[in-house]
Design a protein around this motif. Sequence first.
Motif, PDB file in Angstrom:
ATOM      1  N   GLU A   5     -16.924  59.401 -33.544  1.00 49.24           N
ATOM      2  CA  GLU A   5     -16.264  58.717 -34.829  1.00 49.24           C
ATOM      3  C   GLU A   5     -15.189  58.648 -34.772  1.00 49.24           C
ATOM      4  OE1 GLU A   5     -16.057  58.632 -38.656  1.00 49.24           O
ATOM      5  OE2 GLU A   5     -17.753  59.112 -37.264  1.00 49.24           O
ATOM      6  N   PRO A   6     -14.124  58.777 -34.139  1.00 54.11           N
ATOM      7  CA  PRO A   6     -12.492  58.620 -33.563  1.00 54.11           C
ATOM      8  C   PRO A   6     -12.745  57.366 -32.881  1.00 54.11           C
ATOM      9  CG  PRO A   6     -12.619  61.064 -32.899  1.00 54.11           C
ATOM     10  CD  PRO A   6     -14.826  60.674 -33.114  1.00 54.11           C
ATOM     11  N   PHE A   7     -13.693  56.746 -32.237  1.00 52.80           N
ATOM     12  CA  PHE A   7     -13.246  55.259 -31.987  1.00 52.80           C
ATOM     13  C   PHE A   7     -14.334  54.750 -33.148  1.00 52.80           C
ATOM     14  CE2 PHE A   7     -14.800  57.440 -27.908  1.00 52.80           C
ATOM     15  CZ  PHE A   7     -13.476  56.939 -27.175  1.00 52.80           C
ATOM     16  N   TYR A   8     -14.522  55.054 -33.811  1.00 47.21           N
ATOM     17  CA  TYR A   8     -14.952  53.781 -34.923  1.00 47.21           C
ATOM     18  C   TYR A   8     -14.180  54.300 -35.493  1.00 47.21           C
ATOM     19  CZ  TYR A   8     -16.235  52.956 -39.964  1.00 47.21           C
ATOM     20  OH  TYR A   8     -17.050  52.774 -41.139  1.00 47.21           O
ATOM     21  N   LEU A   9     -13.457  55.300 -36.107  1.00 50.64           N
ATOM     22  CA  LEU A   9     -11.802  54.898 -37.039  1.00 50.64           C
ATOM     23  C   LEU A   9     -11.068  54.297 -36.369  1.00 50.64           C
ATOM     24  CD1 LEU A   9     -11.546  58.486 -38.552  1.00 50.64           C
ATOM     25  CD2 LEU A   9     -12.437  56.526 -39.996  1.00 50.64           C
ATOM     26  N   SER A  10     -10.952  54.261 -35.226  1.00 50.07           N
ATOM     27  CA  SER A  10      -9.382  53.852 -34.408  1.00 50.07           C
ATOM     28  C   SER A  10     -10.038  52.629 -34.642  1.00 50.07           C
ATOM     29  CB  SER A  10      -9.761  53.847 -32.686  1.00 50.07           C
ATOM     30  OG  SER A  10      -9.361  55.360 -32.676  1.00 50.07           O
ATOM     31  N   LEU A  11     -11.495  51.781 -34.545  1.00 49.16           N
ATOM     32  CA  LEU A  11     -11.948  50.510 -34.706  1.00 49.16           C
ATOM     33  C   LEU A  11     -11.842  50.059 -35.733  1.00 49.16           C
ATOM     34  CD1 LEU A  11     -15.326  50.325 -31.877  1.00 49.16           C
ATOM     35  CD2 LEU A  11     -12.659  48.685 -31.728  1.00 49.16           C
ATOM     36  N   LYS A  12     -12.230  50.862 -37.033  1.00 50.56           N
ATOM     37  CA  LYS A  12     -11.840  49.815 -38.044  1.00 50.56           C
ATOM     38  C   LYS A  12     -10.755  50.075 -39.004  1.00 50.56           C
ATOM     39  CE  LYS A  12     -12.824  52.102 -42.771  1.00 50.56           C
ATOM     40  NZ  LYS A  12     -13.379  52.540 -43.423  1.00 50.56           N
ATOM     41  N   LEU A  13      -9.558  51.000 -37.768  1.00 50.68           N
ATOM     42  CA  LEU A  13      -8.292  50.940 -38.350  1.00 50.68           C
ATOM     43  C   LEU A  13      -8.175  49.969 -37.740  1.00 50.68           C
ATOM     44  CD1 LEU A  13      -5.764  52.800 -39.627  1.00 50.68           C
ATOM     45  CD2 LEU A  13      -5.544  53.616 -37.258  1.00 50.68           C
ATOM     46  N   ALA A  14      -7.737  49.502 -37.140  1.00 50.34           N
ATOM     47  CA  ALA A  14      -6.802  48.266 -35.753  1.00 50.34           C
ATOM     48  C   ALA A  14      -7.823  46.994 -36.383  1.00 50.34           C
ATOM     49  CB  ALA A  14      -7.746  48.347 -34.306  1.00 50.34           C
ATOM     50  N   ILE A  15      -8.678  46.911 -36.770  1.00 54.22           N
ATOM     51  CA  ILE A  15      -8.843  45.599 -37.381  1.00 54.22           C
ATOM     52  C   ILE A  15      -8.551  45.452 -38.457  1.00 54.22           C
ATOM     53  CG2 ILE A  15     -11.224  44.492 -37.937  1.00 54.22           C
ATOM     54  CD1 ILE A  15     -13.078  45.417 -36.161  1.00 54.22           C
ATOM     55  N   THR A  16      -8.730  46.656 -39.773  1.00 50.35           N
ATOM     56  CA  THR A  16      -8.512  45.883 -40.734  1.00 50.35           C
ATOM     57  C   THR A  16      -6.821  45.981 -40.509  1.00 50.35           C
ATOM     58  OG1 THR A  16      -9.326  47.884 -41.907  1.00 50.35           O
ATOM     59  CG2 THR A  16      -7.574  47.149 -43.238  1.00 50.35           C
ATOM     60  N   THR A  17      -6.063  46.460 -39.708  1.00 54.43           N
ATOM     61  CA  THR A  17      -4.739  46.434 -39.647  1.00 54.43           C
ATOM     62  C   THR A  17      -3.899  44.779 -39.256  1.00 54.43           C
ATOM     63  OG1 THR A  17      -4.206  48.667 -39.097  1.00 54.43           O
ATOM     64  CG2 THR A  17      -2.516  47.428 -37.968  1.00 54.43           C
ATOM     65  N   THR A  18      -5.285  44.534 -38.249  1.00 57.86           N
ATOM     66  CA  THR A  18      -4.683  43.220 -37.592  1.00 57.86           C
ATOM     67  C   THR A  18      -4.820  41.615 -38.326  1.00 57.86           C
ATOM     68  OG1 THR A  18      -5.357  44.278 -35.628  1.00 57.86           O
ATOM     69  CG2 THR A  18      -5.219  41.510 -35.785  1.00 57.86           C
ATOM     70  N   ALA A  19      -6.417  42.109 -39.306  1.00 58.40           N
ATOM     71  CA  ALA A  19      -6.458  41.325 -40.396  1.00 58.40           C
ATOM     72  C   ALA A  19      -5.302  41.192 -41.410  1.00 58.40           C
ATOM     73  CB  ALA A  19      -8.034  41.496 -40.820  1.00 58.40           C
ATOM     74  N   LEU A  20      -4.511  41.981 -41.799  1.00 57.52           N
ATOM     75  CA  LEU A  20      -3.756  42.798 -42.759  1.00 57.52           C
ATOM     76  C   LEU A  20      -2.375  41.904 -42.226  1.00 57.52           C
ATOM     77  CD1 LEU A  20      -4.669  45.217 -44.763  1.00 57.52           C
ATOM     78  CD2 LEU A  20      -5.149  43.325 -45.648  1.00 57.52           C
ATOM     79  N   LEU A  21      -2.192  41.982 -40.911  1.00 60.55           N
ATOM     80  CA  LEU A  21      -0.752  41.711 -40.474  1.00 60.55           C
ATOM     81  C   LEU A  21      -0.835  40.099 -40.274  1.00 60.55           C
ATOM     82  CD1 LEU A  21       0.139  44.271 -38.272  1.00 60.55           C
ATOM     83  CD2 LEU A  21       1.329  43.665 -40.533  1.00 60.55           C
TER      84      LEU A  21
END
Length: 225
Positions: A5-21
């Motif tokens: 689950e932490p890997f999934y949350l980290s990937l979700k956070l990283a993808i969302t952050t990268t796209a918005l940034l």
Amino acid sequence: MLDFEPFYLSLKLAITTTALLFLIGGPLAYWLAYHPGRGKVFVEALVGLPLVLPPTVLGFYLLIFFSPENWLGRFFEEYFDIRLVFSFPGLVIASMIYSLPFMVQPLQSGFRSVPKNLSEAAYLLGKSKFITLRKVILPNMKNSILTGCILTFAHTIGEFGVVLMIGGNIPQETRVISIAIYDQVEAMNYSGANMYSAILLIFSFLVLLGVYLLNNRSFQTSYPI
């Protein structure tokens, strides 16, 4: 057995952050690259501040601003029903601020590296600034775009201090991989911490290897021996 689950949350956070940034940092980098005014130095310093500021310091002030007792946190909670502290949306905003220079600076360098005569030729042919940006400038800075996205993604995956201050440690909500490693160490489960850390170490090495290979290939293409 590892909890993924932490890997999934980290990937979700990283993808969302990268796209918005990319959507926000792109125009900012364009402005910083081409704006002639002296005031942009102040903006550049603000953008680069997370590079030198300790994550806990940045996390502390973000925690104050995101608090429901502050105007910003109260605004999001009253008008959007979003609580910024100890929530995933709060992590996204904090990660965007913390990873901002990793997106903006490569893009800014990419904009500056595109020869001016290319855009000037497009203008002489009657192309608008938007068409010139989309069909001339961006295709000639693909490596800078990839570098910015990869570094932002990797930096977000590994961040700890800001995540801990803003998100805390809530399973299935804010417990990302860096927090999971911290938990394993606190519980003296070093084998679990080692497995999480080894995966993150290999991932980080592969990301940096990819960036360096990309830059070396670009250099050899630009300056053939």
